[in-house]
Structures are given as structure tokens and as C-alpha cells.
Design a protein around this motif. Structure first.
Motif: not given
Length: 494
Positions: A180-205
């Protein structure tokens, strides 16, 4: 007979009983309480009836753990398993201590029995009976102790099983927690990556919006400057003067066109007079798209037009072939977009005499109609307000406002939210200008969505009617379908 005194008995007893070894450890400071039960069995009395046995305690704890397992979280379950493991270890230690205590009790009872056997050979009379009774009690205690040892061994086995179960459960819980900890860390990493992509897209927009905004602003400033320059060059008074001049020129052009037509007709009459051909009828009307042509008698000897047989034709200027216009058998005919660039001809048969009339030249297009249709082509769906005058050849009783939709794939006629007809472009669909209809023919069209259903629709203006025909034919041609009037395979007459 030797008399034994009290002092002598005490001395003998004291000498006969050997000293208790110092290795013996008593479990308590007092000797257990016993009582004689049924069949002369010695029963140990319990001081506290509320004290549970080790087996009952373990069973109760196991039931509680199993009951709480479903409603605990993974972390709480792991914590409970660790506590249960510690409790099992404590119970195991207590069982080991009880086993040691049991062994010590066996040693003590054996020594006590040996001492009583040694004392039995030295006493007599009533003292011997007491010694024998004590020996019987010791043997009964030994038997009961053996039974307790069996129960203790069984409890020890159950405790070991529970310990192994708790160890396995603890291992599984730890494994589950790690997963569960490994899955939670993976989900957190994916969420951080998604947030980073959204931030980059917003900055580009945002960067693109700023760049586009600057370009739009520069373009708007240029347009404003150009508008100001045009406004300075062309004052409102000059624009109005130019519009008045254009209107006057249009009026003069229309007048000259009518005068030219009159001259052409006069010339045609003079030619027929020279050829001794009777001039009975003539065509009245502007020879342009958006108008209508009407057969008018020009002699008192001309029969009534309603009693004559009439047929209209299109004549191609290149091949000079006549194309029969199906359904055009009335004295009035309104040119449609197919007639632009062609000469119209009408054959009149009156009292056995055949008369042929034709326009002085090809039908002229309507001014600005092509640009208007090109603007409508860019739309997905164009609406026209129409009046339904006929349905399936019969007069429609209520001439109410309908809406005709001309789309890229289909046409639809509806009144409010009610759909009267809706059909995709097909080979069975027909669309053309209305044949006849008096002076309103230039504003009406004939539409047959499919076999067995037909409508005559009147538009607000000639321009709207011609634009609807051209637009529908344009969209149908994009679907590899040619829209024409009734019987589009009309015969060609040379």
C-alpha cells in the motif's frame, strides 16, 4: 512397652523428616486449599471465580482479533497483530514459567511422599493413620498435578499455534502495508507529474496567449489607424453622395435595359411584319434572375392565353439545343439559377397555330447573389423563413411561417419544434423554382424530399429563394447528387 512422650515424638519427627532442598521454589507463600469431593476425590478450591484460564483468554483474544480484522485499516491491523504477537510471547513465557513451577511441584511432592514413607516406618497407632492419610493426599495431589500438566501441554500447543498464526498474520500485514505504501508513493508521483504537466501547459498557454494578444493588439491598432485614415479621406457626406450616385446609376441602367428590351421587341415585330407573320403575343418582364416572364397578348385577334398550350424551353447558346423545362406549362415562368446564361423560349399553340417566343438574350445573373451564397456556404446550417403554400399539389389551408434548414448533409422543414419533413440529399429529392404561380413565382420554389411528398414554399424575397436553391444544389453536389426539377432527364430538342 515403651511409652513415647511428646518431646520424644517431636524429636523423632524432627529427625525423621529430611530437610527440604534449597533448590525448591514455591509458587506461592501458602499451601493450596483442597477439599474432598465426590468419590473421595481431592478438589482444589479457587479463591477467585472471575479469573479465566489461559485457554479462555487466548480464545477470547483470537475472537476479538478476527472480529475487528474486517473494520480495521491496514496500519491498525498491523499494530494489532504486533500487540497480539507480544501478548502471545508473554503467554508463552507464562506457560514456560508454569511448566517450571509444575516440575518444582512434582519434585516437592516426591520429596514429601518420601518423607512421609520414612515417617510411616517410625510411628505407630494414630500417628500412622495420619501419615497414611497424608500419603494418600500427596498421591492424589500428584495425580491432579499430572492432569494439570496435560492441560498445560495442550494449552502450550494452542499458544504455539496462535503464535505462528500471529507471526504469519503480522508478516502478511507488513507485506500489505509495504504494498500500500508503494502504491501510494506511485500515485503521489503520478499526481505530481500530472500537476507538473498541467502547470507547464498553463505556462505555455499563458505565453502563447500573451504573444497572440500582442499580435491581435498590433493588428487592431493597424486596423484602427487604417479606419481613421479612410475616415479622414472619405467623409460621411462624400459617402452618402456616392451612394446616391450609385442608386441613380442603377435606376438609369434599369431604364436603359427596359428601353433596350422594348427596342428589341419592336425590331422583332417589324421583322415578323415584313415576313407577314401575325404578331399575337410577346414576353413581358426583365430577363434577369430574380424576375419573372409573362406571356401577354399584343393583338385583339389573339386567343386567350388560358386556352393555349404552352411549353417553356432552355436554349444553350453554344449548341443551340432546346432543353424542355418539365412542368413549365403556365403563362408565367420565373427564371431559376439553371437558366442563367441560357436563352428562354416558349412555344404557344393556339387554334392550330404554333407561335414561338424567346428572350432577346441569355438570362443575366442577380447582382451580389454569388457573393451572398459563398458566405452561406461557410455555415454548417442556414435557415430561411418560408410560407408553406402547397402540400402534395394541394393548397395548404393555413399559410403560416415555417423554417427551412439547408445543411451540408440534409434539408429540414419545421414549424416551431415540430418537424414537417427531414431528408438527406438523395437521387429521389427534387428542388427547383416553382412553375407558374403568377407574379409571386420568383419568390417560390418546389421541393420534393422523397417520392410521394412535395411542397411549394414562398420566400421573403427573390434573393432568398435563389440563394436557397443554389446552396442546396451546392451541398448536394458535394455529396455526388444533382438536384433538379421534376423529371431532370428532360428530352433535348434540336
Amino acid at each position: 512397652m515403651t511409652r513415647v512422650t511428646r518431646d520424644l515424638g517431636d524429636t523423632m519427627q524432627k529427625d525423621a523428616v529430611p530437610a527440604v532442598s534449597a533448590d525448591v521454589i514455591f509458587a506461592s507463600l501458602r499451601f493450596p486449599n483442597y477439599k474432598i469431593g465426590a468419590n473421595d476425590q481431592i478438589v482444589e478450591t479457587k479463591d477467585d471465580a472471575k479469573v479465566l484460564s489461559m485457554k479462555e483468554v487466548v480464545a477470547r483474544e483470537t475472537a476479538q482479533l478476527l472480529e475487528q480484522q474486517k473494520r480495521m485499516s491496514v496500519r491498525d491491523l498491523a499494530s494489532k497483530f504486533e500487540k497480539g504477537l507480544a501478548a502471545a510471547a508473554k503467554l508463552s513465557e507464562e506457560a514456560r514459567l508454569r511448566e517450571v513451577t509444575s516440575l518444582e511441584k512434582h519434585v516437592l511432592l516426591k520429596k514429601l511422599r518420601d518423607a512421609l514413607e520414612s515417617l510411616k516406618g517410625r510411628v505407630s497407632g494414630r500417628n500412622m493413620d495420619d501419615v497414611e492419610e497424608a500419603i494418600a493426599m500427596v498421591e492424589a495431589l500428584a495425580v491432579q498435578l499430572t492432569q494439570r500438566e496435560g492441560e498445560l501441554i495442550q494449552e502450550k500447543t494452542e499458544v504455539k499455534k496462535l503464535t505462528n498464526f500471529l507471526k504469519q498474520a503480522s508478516a502478511d500485514a507488513k507485506k500489505l502495508v509495504d504494498e500500500e505504501r508503494a502504491f501510494a508513493r506511485s500515485e503521489i508521483d503520478n499526481a505530481r507529474a500530472a500537476v507538473q504537466r498541467v502547470e507547464e501547459a498553463l505556462q505555455e498557454h499563458e505565453r502563447m496567449s500573451q504573444a497572440s494578444g500582442k499580435q491581435d493588439l498590433e493588428q487592431l491598432m493597424k486596423e484602427v489607424q487604417e479606419a481613421r485614415r479612410i475616415k479622414m479621406l472619405h467623409k460621411p457626406s462624400k459617402v452618402m453622395d456616392m451612394e446616391h450616385e450609385l442608386q441613380a446609376l442603377r435606376a438609369q441602367l434599369a431604364e436603359k435595359s427596359r428601353h433596350y428590351l422594348r427596342l428589341q421587341k419592336e425590331l422583332s415585330r417589324m421583322k415578323k411584319a415584313d415576313e407577314n407573320v401575325p404578331h399575337l403575343y410577346e414576353l413581358e418582364g426583365t430577363e434577369t434572375l430574380g424576375s419573372y416572364l409573362q406571356i401577354q397578348p399584343c393583338s385583339d385577334n389573339a386567343p386567350e392565353v388560358s386556352k393555349c398550350s404552352i411549353q417553356w424551353y432552355r436554349v444553350s447558346p453554344e449548341s443551340a439545343k432546346k432543353e424542355l423545362i418539365s412542368g413549365a406549362t403556365k403563362s408565367v415562368y420565373a427564371p431559376e439559377p439553371f437558366d442563367v446564361g441560357r436563352t428562354l423560349q416558349v412555344d404557344i399553340i393556339a387554334e392550330g397555330l404554333q407561335i414561338m417566343l424567346s428572350t432577346t438574350g441569355p438570362i443575366e445573373p442577380a447582382a451580389g447573389l454569388g457573393t451572398y451564397v459563398e458566405a452561406l456556404v461557410r455555415k454548417h446550417d442556414t435557415e430561411f423563413n418560408v410560407v408553406l403554400t402547397q402540400t402534395n399539389g394541394s393548397h395548404h389551408p393555413a399559410e403560416s411561417i415555417h423554417v427551412l434548414h439547408v445543411g451540408k448533409m440534409r434539408m429540414k422543414l419545421n414549424k416551431g419544434k415540430t418537424t414537417i419533413a427531414k431528408e438527406y440529399y438523395s437521387s429521389s429529392m427534387q428542388l427547383c423554382g416553382v412553375r407558374g404561380g403568377g407574379n409571386a413565382a420568383a419568390q417560390a420554389l418546389f421541393w420534393q424530399p422523397k417520392q410521394g411528398i412535395s411542397f411549394v414554399l414562398a420566400f421573403e424575397s427573390e434573393r432568398e429563394r435563389n440563394a436557397a436553391i443554389m446552396l442546396a444544389r451546392r451541398f448536394a453536389f458535394d455529396c455526388n447528387i444533382i438536384l433538379a426539377g421534376p423529371d431532370p432527364r428532360a428530352p433535348l430538342v434540336t
